[in-house]
Design a protein around this motif. Structure first.
Motif, PDB file in Angstrom:
ATOM      1  N   TYR A 341       0.840  -1.198   0.000  1.00 30.70           N
ATOM      2  CA  TYR A 341       0.000   0.000   0.000  1.00 30.70           C
ATOM      3  C   TYR A 341       0.875   1.249   0.000  1.00 30.70           C
ATOM      4  CZ  TYR A 341      -3.049   3.594   2.012  1.00 30.70           C
ATOM      5  OH  TYR A 341      -3.730   4.749   2.268  1.00 30.70           O
ATOM      6  N   LEU A 342       1.861   1.264   0.911  1.00 35.36           N
ATOM      7  CA  LEU A 342       2.724   2.438   1.008  1.00 35.36           C
ATOM      8  C   LEU A 342       3.480   2.669  -0.291  1.00 35.36           C
ATOM      9  CD1 LEU A 342       4.087   1.942   4.635  1.00 35.36           C
ATOM     10  CD2 LEU A 342       2.343   3.577   3.852  1.00 35.36           C
ATOM     11  N   SER A 343       4.036   1.574  -0.859  1.00 23.78           N
ATOM     12  CA  SER A 343       4.847   1.802  -2.048  1.00 23.78           C
ATOM     13  C   SER A 343       3.961   2.075  -3.266  1.00 23.78           C
ATOM     14  CB  SER A 343       5.830   0.653  -2.274  1.00 23.78           C
ATOM     15  OG  SER A 343       5.190  -0.416  -2.899  1.00 23.78           O
ATOM     16  N   ALA A 344       2.763   1.502  -3.313  1.00 21.16           N
ATOM     17  CA  ALA A 344       1.863   1.781  -4.434  1.00 21.16           C
ATOM     18  C   ALA A 344       1.419   3.238  -4.397  1.00 21.16           C
ATOM     19  CB  ALA A 344       0.647   0.855  -4.396  1.00 21.16           C
ATOM     20  N   ARG A 345       1.193   3.732  -3.173  1.00 25.05           N
ATOM     21  CA  ARG A 345       0.772   5.130  -3.078  1.00 25.05           C
ATOM     22  C   ARG A 345       1.858   6.048  -3.617  1.00 25.05           C
ATOM     23  NH1 ARG A 345      -1.789   6.994   2.474  1.00 25.05           N
ATOM     24  NH2 ARG A 345       0.444   7.148   2.822  1.00 25.05           N
ATOM     25  N   ARG A 346       3.092   5.699  -3.243  1.00 24.07           N
ATOM     26  CA  ARG A 346       4.211   6.497  -3.735  1.00 24.07           C
ATOM     27  C   ARG A 346       4.284   6.424  -5.265  1.00 24.07           C
ATOM     28  NH1 ARG A 346       8.555   3.697  -1.452  1.00 24.07           N
ATOM     29  NH2 ARG A 346       7.424   3.276   0.459  1.00 24.07           N
ATOM     30  N   THR A 347       4.206   5.200  -5.789  1.00 20.75           N
ATOM     31  CA  THR A 347       4.348   5.014  -7.232  1.00 20.75           C
ATOM     32  C   THR A 347       3.204   5.672  -8.001  1.00 20.75           C
ATOM     33  OG1 THR A 347       5.303   2.875  -6.719  1.00 20.75           O
ATOM     34  CG2 THR A 347       4.744   3.269  -9.018  1.00 20.75           C
ATOM     35  N   LEU A 348       1.984   5.521  -7.486  1.00 21.24           N
ATOM     36  CA  LEU A 348       0.829   5.977  -8.259  1.00 21.24           C
ATOM     37  C   LEU A 348       0.493   7.445  -8.022  1.00 21.24           C
ATOM     38  CD1 LEU A 348      -1.578   2.906  -8.238  1.00 21.24           C
ATOM     39  CD2 LEU A 348       0.337   3.441  -9.727  1.00 21.24           C
ATOM     40  N   ALA A 349       1.172   8.064  -7.064  1.00 25.12           N
ATOM     41  CA  ALA A 349       0.865   9.458  -6.754  1.00 25.12           C
ATOM     42  C   ALA A 349       0.972  10.372  -7.981  1.00 25.12           C
ATOM     43  CB  ALA A 349       1.766   9.955  -5.624  1.00 25.12           C
ATOM     44  N   PRO A 350       2.059  10.236  -8.798  1.00 29.36           N
ATOM     45  CA  PRO A 350       2.182  11.144  -9.942  1.00 29.36           C
ATOM     46  C   PRO A 350       0.991  11.037 -10.897  1.00 29.36           C
ATOM     47  CG  PRO A 350       4.207   9.878  -9.645  1.00 29.36           C
ATOM     48  CD  PRO A 350       3.205   9.306  -8.708  1.00 29.36           C
ATOM     49  N   GLY A 351       0.320   9.911 -10.921  1.00 27.34           N
ATOM     50  CA  GLY A 351      -0.831   9.761 -11.812  1.00 27.34           C
ATOM     51  C   GLY A 351      -2.123  10.209 -11.145  1.00 27.34           C
ATOM     52  N   GLY A 352      -2.047  10.521  -9.842  1.00 29.10           N
ATOM     53  CA  GLY A 352      -3.236  10.971  -9.132  1.00 29.10           C
ATOM     54  C   GLY A 352      -4.266   9.873  -8.881  1.00 29.10           C
ATOM     55  N   TYR A 353      -3.833   8.629  -8.780  1.00 27.11           N
ATOM     56  CA  TYR A 353      -4.794   7.531  -8.575  1.00 27.11           C
ATOM     57  C   TYR A 353      -5.125   7.356  -7.095  1.00 27.11           C
ATOM     58  CZ  TYR A 353      -3.066   6.499 -13.254  1.00 27.11           C
ATOM     59  OH  TYR A 353      -2.707   6.595 -14.566  1.00 27.11           O
ATOM     60  N   GLN A 354      -6.309   6.883  -6.811  1.00 25.54           N
ATOM     61  CA  GLN A 354      -6.752   6.652  -5.435  1.00 25.54           C
ATOM     62  C   GLN A 354      -6.434   5.225  -5.004  1.00 25.54           C
ATOM     63  OE1 GLN A 354      -7.888   9.055  -3.415  1.00 25.54           O
ATOM     64  NE2 GLN A 354      -7.385  10.323  -5.200  1.00 25.54           N
ATOM     65  N   VAL A 355      -5.576   5.099  -3.999  1.00 26.69           N
ATOM     66  CA  VAL A 355      -5.215   3.769  -3.507  1.00 26.69           C
ATOM     67  C   VAL A 355      -5.857   3.547  -2.146  1.00 26.69           C
ATOM     68  CG1 VAL A 355      -3.299   2.218  -2.987  1.00 26.69           C
ATOM     69  CG2 VAL A 355      -3.012   4.015  -4.704  1.00 26.69           C
ATOM     70  N   GLU A 356      -6.425   2.382  -1.950  1.00 26.92           N
ATOM     71  CA  GLU A 356      -7.164   2.082  -0.713  1.00 26.92           C
ATOM     72  C   GLU A 356      -6.550   0.861  -0.052  1.00 26.92           C
ATOM     73  OE1 GLU A 356     -10.390   3.896  -0.228  1.00 26.92           O
ATOM     74  OE2 GLU A 356      -9.819   3.255   1.796  1.00 26.92           O
ATOM     75  N   LEU A 357      -6.504   0.873   1.294  1.00 33.02           N
ATOM     76  CA  LEU A 357      -6.004  -0.297   2.021  1.00 33.02           C
ATOM     77  C   LEU A 357      -7.168  -0.990   2.717  1.00 33.02           C
ATOM     78  CD1 LEU A 357      -3.555  -1.938   3.176  1.00 33.02           C
ATOM     79  CD2 LEU A 357      -3.618  -0.370   5.132  1.00 33.02           C
ATOM     80  N   LEU A 358      -7.257  -2.295   2.586  1.00 34.68           N
ATOM     81  CA  LEU A 358      -8.324  -3.021   3.266  1.00 34.68           C
ATOM     82  C   LEU A 358      -7.746  -4.254   3.961  1.00 34.68           C
ATOM     83  CD1 LEU A 358     -11.430  -2.824   3.591  1.00 34.68           C
ATOM     84  CD2 LEU A 358     -11.566  -4.670   1.920  1.00 34.68           C
ATOM     85  N   ILE A 359      -7.618  -4.137   5.278  1.00 35.39           N
ATOM     86  CA  ILE A 359      -7.138  -5.283   6.057  1.00 35.39           C
ATOM     87  C   ILE A 359      -8.047  -5.414   7.264  1.00 35.39           C
ATOM     88  CG2 ILE A 359      -4.707  -5.150   5.350  1.00 35.39           C
ATOM     89  CD1 ILE A 359      -4.104  -3.500   7.768  1.00 35.39           C
ATOM     90  N   SER A 360      -8.026  -6.578   7.901  1.00 31.29           N
ATOM     91  CA  SER A 360      -8.978  -6.751   8.999  1.00 31.29           C
ATOM     92  C   SER A 360      -8.587  -5.930  10.219  1.00 31.29           C
ATOM     93  CB  SER A 360      -9.125  -8.232   9.358  1.00 31.29           C
ATOM     94  OG  SER A 360      -7.854  -8.800   9.500  1.00 31.29           O
ATOM     95  N   GLY A 361      -7.336  -5.454  10.255  1.00 31.96           N
ATOM     96  CA  GLY A 361      -6.896  -4.664  11.396  1.00 31.96           C
ATOM     97  C   GLY A 361      -7.403  -3.219  11.406  1.00 31.96           C
ATOM     98  N   LEU A 362      -8.153  -2.815  10.383  1.00 26.74           N
ATOM     99  CA  LEU A 362      -8.637  -1.425  10.364  1.00 26.74           C
ATOM    100  C   LEU A 362      -9.674  -1.191  11.458  1.00 26.74           C
ATOM    101  CD1 LEU A 362      -9.282  -0.695   6.566  1.00 26.74           C
ATOM    102  CD2 LEU A 362      -7.291  -0.065   7.939  1.00 26.74           C
ATOM    103  N   LYS A 363      -9.734   0.030  11.958  1.00 29.04           N
ATOM    104  CA  LYS A 363     -10.788   0.391  12.906  1.00 29.04           C
ATOM    105  C   LYS A 363     -12.129   0.365  12.191  1.00 29.04           C
ATOM    106  CE  LYS A 363      -8.152   3.348  15.985  1.00 29.04           C
ATOM    107  NZ  LYS A 363      -7.127   3.950  15.067  1.00 29.04           N
TER     108      LYS A 363
END
Ligand code: ADP
Ligand code: MG
Length: 705
Positions: A341-363
């Motif tokens: 997630y962290l590295s995809a956000r970095r990579t995809l940031a220049p394209g302005g894409y929305q990256v979402e994280l979904l794991i069971s540990g989320l509040k």
């Protein structure tokens, strides 16, 4: 009553309810089921060896009587060694030694007739004497022995609990008598005739009770026509299930993506942080060609640790997003999902894409919000764990799925993710990423329904990792080495063999962590990472390591997959002998990710088994994943190679994908041809019913049948 092949096994003389229960646990209920339980070895009991002719280091079968026997306590283990002396009809005497033989005490009366099979060695205490070591032993009955015991080539079966080989052989003999000409053949007659295989009836008789003149060597290497037919049959049915599944997938609709457009080329260029390797370019072209088609892609991307699979997956995701679809990336652990997630956000940031994280540990609130964005299609790339396949997850328009490290997920989970999009009238394109280099024959077996792309080139600028093997007494020197690495600004991992993440194992790792922090590295900051931490705790630990706030990360095998901290240049693996080769290779892949030279130190006990030593020396010798995988296969066999879960899934009884490569290829060709042949559809339907249930379940065959 009259017996036939569908009679329950407990009806047979000598089986009874208790043994029937043991058999039932193995899925053996009827005589016909019993016939599928095959011998693992054959013994010539026509020509017994004469004890006087025996030579050291040979393997022999002798028929003899008990002269004397005695269990002697062993000071190296709690189990006694049983010493047995036997004599054959010609008067030759042979001492035998059974390690862990305490159970034999009192069971072998003088004069008891035996058949012994085993390797003969020189007695180390008395070099003039030969002895048989740990022979397999079968007691013969009193008087004239049964025709199933001597006077023929006899089948030797793996005991089922207390149901021993000899008793199984008797039951089998009764079952074989019941085979008549009406037994249904699994293989279509035209195929059987063309390949020249014996009928099913002949086959079953011969594999259990071979003809006298049959070659023992052929039997024991599974090369008689009957054995070859059974091997073929297993592969054939398995490959058929793959072929049908693939055919069904191909009939499903996927969204054909536009690719040859300036806009998309631009988008891809924007996200690339570096020049792709030639292998990455080639693989992306293979993927792009699939994505353009209206049938779903089903592709396996194999590439060694560090070969750069992730960026390829992200490029495919961008193609999907630019075509107005969502993309998902499923990772096997939360740590890896977060990292992606962290590295995809970095990579995809220049394209302005929305990256979402979904794991069971989320509040709870975070998760609800994430699910909402996924449902509305605002989340363009969703990265998560198996949480992605939960029912509550609904995508607006899922067009592409990448699954990292496939062999941690079952094939079923892959299907489930594909089904997520099915409600919209199409299934997503799927790319499976694996770092486990799988020799071709095995990838055909395991992933036979997938096309395969290979990343066989590492990105430039890597310095090879130096690997050493050392032993526990040298640990102080190892710690000194780590101190120097850290003083030079680098970081290190210390890995513990916490494999099951059990409480007991963890306790040992935690205590060692405390000891290292207090006594060995009092001036440094250490982190501890293991599978029982909450996902927030894991994130915290990884984050401080990534930022170099902690210099040494003490970790269990949770770091095996995907963790990427280029500044970490050293890894110490304690109790390295307890890890499998594939696992060691994955672990080692965590270092050597930056420009500085990396070091991997394997620590084993001073004394270890030859197999363990061979494993560790392989790691020292090579960093090539394919070579390591091949060695692993040789050392452990294909079952172990995939871990118990997978080998159980495969469900082969006699076939061995390594030994029987040629039959596997043949079976694959025949099965795929049959699946395509419309004329043969009734033969197919009949065959489908013969598939073992686990294969039917696994491949959703219900929807075809
Ligand atoms: P893996 O195949 O093990 O998943 P990754 O995708 O994690 O490998 O890539 C390993 C590292 O190599 C990452 O840090 C990534 O950014 C880098 N990398 C990938 N491709 C290239 C490339 N063509 N040139 C330079 N670095 C690359
Ligand atoms: Mg990876």
């Amino acid at each position: 009553m009259t017996l036939n092949l569908s009679t329950e096994v407990r009806m047979i003389k000598g089986v009874g309810p208790q043994r029937a229960e043991l058999l039932a646990k193995r899925g053996i209920y009827t005589f016909e089921d019993l016939l599928r339980y095959l011998p693992f070895r054959y013994e010539d009991r026509i020509h017994f060896s004469n004890i006087r002719d025996i030579q050291p280091n040979g393997t022999y079968t002798v028929r003899a009587r008990v002269m004397s026997g005695q269990a002697i306590p062993n000071k190296f283990s709690h189990n006694a060694i049983y010493h047995l002396l036997v004599q054959d009809a010609a008067g030759g005497l042979l001492p035998c030694k059974f390690f862990h033989g305490g159970y034999l005490e009192g069971r072998l009366k003088s004069g008891q007739q035996l058949v012994l099979h085993g390797k003969v060695e020189i007695d180390k205490m008395r070099p003039a004497r030969l002895e048989m070591i740990n022979p397999q032993l079968e007691m013969l009955g009193d008087g004239e022995p049964d025709s199933t015991e001597v006077g023929r080539i006899v089948p030797i079966y793996e005991a089922i609990g207390t149901f021993g080989s000899r008793a199984i052989r008797r039951a089998m003999y009764a079952a074989v008598q019941l085979i008549d000409a009406t037994i249904e053949d699994v293989l279509p007659e035209s195929l059987r005739a063309r390949l020249g295989y014996p009928s099913r009836r002949e086959t079953l008789i011969h594999v259990h009770f071979p003809e006298q003149q049959e070659s023992l060597e052929a039997l024991n290497t599974f090369r008689t026509p009957s054995q070859q037919r059974l091997i073929f049959e297993e592969f054939f049915l398995y490959q058929l299930s793959l072929a049908l599944d693939r055919k069904a997938t191909r009939k499903e609709n996927a969204i054909p993506f536009r690719i040859r457009e300036e806009k998309i080329r631009e988008a891809l260029k924007r996200i690339l942080p570096f020049k792709p390797t030639a292998a990455q370019k080639r693989v992306l072209a293979e993927i792009a060609a699939d994505l353009e088609k209206p049938a779903p892609m089903n592709r396996l991307l194999q590439g060694d640790v560090g070969s750069g699979k992730t960026i390829v997956a992200l490029e495919a995701a961008v193609i999907a997003i630019e075509n107005g679809c969502q993309a998902a990336l499923m990772a096997p652990t939360e740590i890896l999902a977060v990292q992606h997630y962290l590295s995809a956000r970095r990579t995809l940031a220049p394209g302005g894409y929305q990256v979402e994280l979904l794991i069971s540990g989320l509040k709870h609130a975070e998760k609800t919000a994430a699910l909402e964005r996924i449902r509305r299609g605002e989340a363009q790339l969703v990265i998560g764990t198996h949480a992605l396949i939960e029912d509550q997850v609904q995508f607006a328009e899922l067009g592409f799925v990448a699954i990292d490290e496939q062999h941690r997920f079952g094939v079923l989970q892959r299907k489930r993710l594909m089904d997520k999009a099915a409600s919209h009238g199409h299934v997503p394109h799927v790319l499976v990423l694996t770092a486990t280099p799988i020799p071709r024959t095995l990838s055909l077996t395991l992933y036979g329904d997938l096309d395969v792309s290979v990343l066989d080139e590492l990105p430039p600028g890597r310095t090879p990792i130096q690997t050493r093997l050392t032993s526990e007494p040298h640990l102080p020197g190892v710690w000194e080495f780590l101190r120097k690495e850290v003083a030079a600004g680098h970081q290190a991992y210390i890995v513990y063999p916490v494999i099951e993440e059990s409480k007991l194992e963890l306790k040992a790792a935690m205590e060692e962590y405390k000891r290292l922090s207090r006594e060995v590295f009092p001036k440094l900051k250490l982190g501890l990472l293991h599978g029982r931490l909450s996902s927030e705790e894991k994130d915290g630990v990884m984050e401080s390591f990534r930022k170099n706030e902690t210099q040494i990360l003490v970790a269990t095998t949770v770091i095996e997959v995907g963790v990427d901290v280029p500044n970490a240049t050293a890894m110490v693996i304690e109790h390295a002998e307890r890890f499998g080769l594939a696992q060691l290779h994955q672990l080692r892949g965590r270092i050597g990710r930056g420009a500085a030279k990396s070091h991997c130190i394997l620590v084993g006990p001073a004394r270890m088994t030859e197999e363990a030593r061979a494993r560790l020396e392989t790691m020292v010798r090579t960093a090539n994943g394919f070579e390591i995988a091949e060695t692993d296969l040789l050392l452990r066999g294909p079952g172990e190679f995939f871990g118990t879960r997978q080998s159980g899934d495969l469900g082969f009884h006699i076939a061995n994908p390594l030994r029987d490569k040629d039959l596997l290829e043949l079976a694959r060709r025949e099965a795929f041809a049959l699946a395509e042949d419309a004329q043969q559809s009734s033969a197919l339907q009949r065959l489908l019913r013969q598939l073992p249930p686990e294969w039917q379940r696994r491949y959703h065959l219900a929807r075809i049948g």
